[in-house]
Each structure stands twice: as C-alpha cells, then as structure tokens.
Design an enzyme around this catalytic site. Structure first.
Site, PDB file in Angstrom:
ATOM      1  N   LYS A 101       0.843  -1.188   0.000  1.00 20.57           N
ATOM      2  CA  LYS A 101       0.000   0.000   0.000  1.00 20.57           C
ATOM      3  C   LYS A 101       0.878   1.236   0.000  1.00 20.57           C
ATOM      4  O   LYS A 101       1.595   1.514   0.963  1.00 20.57           O
ATOM      5  CB  LYS A 101      -0.893  -0.023   1.235  1.00 20.57           C
ATOM      6  CG  LYS A 101      -1.736   1.212   1.359  1.00 20.57           C
ATOM      7  CD  LYS A 101      -2.873   1.003   2.314  1.00 20.57           C
ATOM      8  CE  LYS A 101      -3.624   2.287   2.515  1.00 20.57           C
ATOM      9  NZ  LYS A 101      -4.738   2.138   3.435  1.00 20.57           N
ATOM     10  N   LYS A 130      -2.081  -1.617  -4.042  1.00 13.71           N
ATOM     11  CA  LYS A 130      -2.912  -0.422  -4.046  1.00 13.71           C
ATOM     12  C   LYS A 130      -2.060   0.841  -4.065  1.00 13.71           C
ATOM     13  O   LYS A 130      -1.120   0.903  -3.281  1.00 13.71           O
ATOM     14  CB  LYS A 130      -3.753  -0.474  -2.773  1.00 13.71           C
ATOM     15  CG  LYS A 130      -4.602   0.712  -2.481  1.00 13.71           C
ATOM     16  CD  LYS A 130      -5.246   0.519  -1.144  1.00 13.71           C
ATOM     17  CE  LYS A 130      -5.908   1.805  -0.742  1.00 13.71           C
ATOM     18  NZ  LYS A 130      -6.264   1.840   0.633  1.00 13.71           N
TER      19      LYS A 130
END
Ligand code: PBG
Length: 322
Positions: free
Chosen positions: A195, A248
């Site tokens: 992330k 992500k």
C-alpha cells in the site's frame, strides 16, 4: 517470415477475431465492489468527489446490495462511517457498530454474498489517522490491540474475509492469532500488503468521512519509489498467514503487480482507488475521453499485469456491460 507473408493486421481484422484471440478478459466474478455505509444518514448521500458513488444509509443499504446482486456482482468490501469518533477508535469494535450491523443484515438477506470488511481505524478516529497517534507518531503496537478487537467483532458478526488496510507492522500475524484463538479459523485475511502513500486516495477521504487528517501517512505507508521494499512487505505478510494480497493503487503500480505475481502463489487483488476512478470520471465529464472505454482499458491492464481480482468503484457499470 516477414511482411508481406506475415500481416499482424490479420489478427485484428474483425470483432470476431479480436474476441477469439483475446488473451485477457474481464468477468463479473473478478470484481469486488466497495460499499460505504454511513451510520449518521437517513437517506443515501452522493460523494461529491466521486461522481456516481454514494454513502449508503443503514436503511438503504440492502436496496443497494440487491441492485448490485442483480447485476451479477457477488463480492463486496465494506467501509463504515460511525456516528461517534474518538482518539482511540472506540466505535470500531462495538457489537452494534456500523459495520457489524451491516454484516449481519446483508448476510441475513443475501447469505450467498461474499463479504469483505476493510479493517482500519481512520474512519473511527477523531484525528483520521489509521491508528493511535501520539506526538506526531503512529503507535503501531497499541493500534494492533484495537485492530484485534475490531477484527474479532467483524468475525462474530459473520464476515467472510477481513482486510486490514492501515499498514501496521505485524497486523496479519496478530489478527490470524486472535481469530484462531476465538474459533474463527475459517475467516480469511486479505492483506493490503503493498500500500503506497498515494495522492490517488484523495477522493476517498470524503467518501469515508476521514478528511480531517492533518499531516500525511508517509511515515507508515510505502513511498512510490520503492519496489524491492514493497515486495519484501508482501512476503512478510505471506509468512504471517495472509490468504490474499492487495496492491494499491492499481494503475501506477502495474510493475509491482507483475513482479508480485512471480514471487507468490497467493491470489492477487489490485485496488483501482478513488483517484483513479475520479480522474477518468472527470475527464469523461469534460468530453476528453470515453468513460466506458477508458475504464475497460485500465481494468484489463490490471488483469493483464497479473491481478486475479480487482476492487473497483466502477464494478457495477462494467457488470452491466459483461
Ligand atoms: C483506509 C483506506 C484508504 C483507502 C482504502 N482503505 C485510505 C488511505 O489509506 O489513506 C483508499 C481507497 C481509495 O482511495 O479508494 N485506511
């Protein structure tokens, strides 16, 4: 052999040939569809920064799930916005909290859906950081204790998969341990393993009611320059017992998806985040590009790079066309 015996245009000649030869495709089952539930709302409310996206009221939630189920979507990731926030996210782990209640009611009326709970504290803290924050710093280990209670309350409510998204060190191991110790061995963990600290989360802050954030999350999320560190992060989560790995955002990190696919046998999920959604929406509204075509192209690129599943705010619109 070369031209003119070989003509690549033969492979592109007609829609039939193009469909026949397609190496990558999108299916409804590839998609995980996000749902925001806002406990404070009586009627659903549009998210200004994400055209076409709403915060659902608890009352309207089931109508929205039904609409998406009718389109052939079956997997949903839930985000909650609570009535009350405080420094230590107390509302995240209440038995009758916004997400716990949503899980129970969706499972009651739509038992065949697959439910994933995003498990983070940023929607529940008054300062909008993803955990306990003192003296300008995140308190990782204190935060883990709150996340454990939160995950357990989701499992008790009947969740299928828990997705911790706050980038805490050791969170996968900590949650696996507490779930197993409480009879929830069959609840899966979908790790937001890779992330990045990304500007593309901008519109999400409004959608998730966490726009009060002062400062940034660079001291716990990955910096965009990193690739080896990202893969290392993901492999740690594999060791701690993750069942799925999320990358992500999606589009700026196709190389990461590709490399991760070669390094693990776990299913890979990419997240087409709020900023990726809103930038296409905004460009399409201005007439600069075709919305459906642009979404299709970015989504197919996520599959081509190696994603097994995609979290996308556009899932319902794509599902209508598949
Ligand atoms: C919560 C969380 C965020 C997103 C998903 N879960 C925000 C963040 O980490 O800053 C972003 C999703 C999106 O932008 O669509 N921690």
């Amino acid at each position: 052999m070369t031209y003119p015996a070989i003509r690549m245009h033969r492979a592109r000649k007609s829609p039939q040939i193009r469909t026949f030869l397609a190496e990558t495709s999108l299916q409804k089952n590839d998609f995980i569809s996000p749902i925001f539930v806002n406990e404070k709302l009586e009627m659903r409310a549009p998210v200004q920064s994400m055209p076409g996206i709403f915060q659902e009221s608890p009352l309207h939630l089931l109508n929205e799930v039904e609409r998406r189920v009718k389109l052939g979507l079956n997997s949903f990731i839930l985000f909650g916005i609570p009535k009350e926030k405080d420094e230590i996210a107390s509302s995240a782990h209440q038995e009758n909290g916004v997400i716990q209640t949503a899980i129970r009611s969706i499972k009651k009326y739509f038992p065949h859906t697959l439910l994933i709970a995003d498990c983070c504290l940023c929607e529940y803290t008054s300062h909008a950081h993803c955990g306990v924050h003192k003296g300008g710093h995140l308190q990782n280990d204190e935060t883990l204790e709150i996340l454990k209670k939160t995950a357990l309350s989701y499992a008790d409510a009947g969740i299928d998969i828990i997705a911790p998204s706050g980038s805490m060190d050791g969170v996968i191991g900590a949650l696996r341990e507490v779930l197993d110790a409480n009879g929830h061995e069959m609840v899966s963990l979908m790790s937001y393993a890779i992330k990045y600290a990304s500007s593309f989360y901008g519109p999400f802050r409004e959608a998730a009611g966490s726009s009060g954030l002062k400062g940034d999350r660079k001291h716990y999320q990955l910096q965009p320059a990193q690739k080896r560190e990202a893969l290392r992060d993901a492999l740690l989560d594999v060791n701690e017992g993750a069942d799925y790995l999320i990358v992500k955002p999606g589009l700026p990190y196709l190389d990461i998806i590709h490399s991760l696919k070669e390094k693990t046998l776990l299913p890979i999920v990419s997240y087409q985040v709020s900023g990726e959604y809103s930038m296409i929406k905004a460009a399409a509204e201005k007439g600069y590009l075709n919305e459906v075509d642009a979404f299709y192209e970015t989504l197919i690129s996520l599959k081509r790079a190696g994603s097994d599943f995609i979290i996308s705010y556009y899932a319902d619109e794509i599902a209508k066309r598949l």
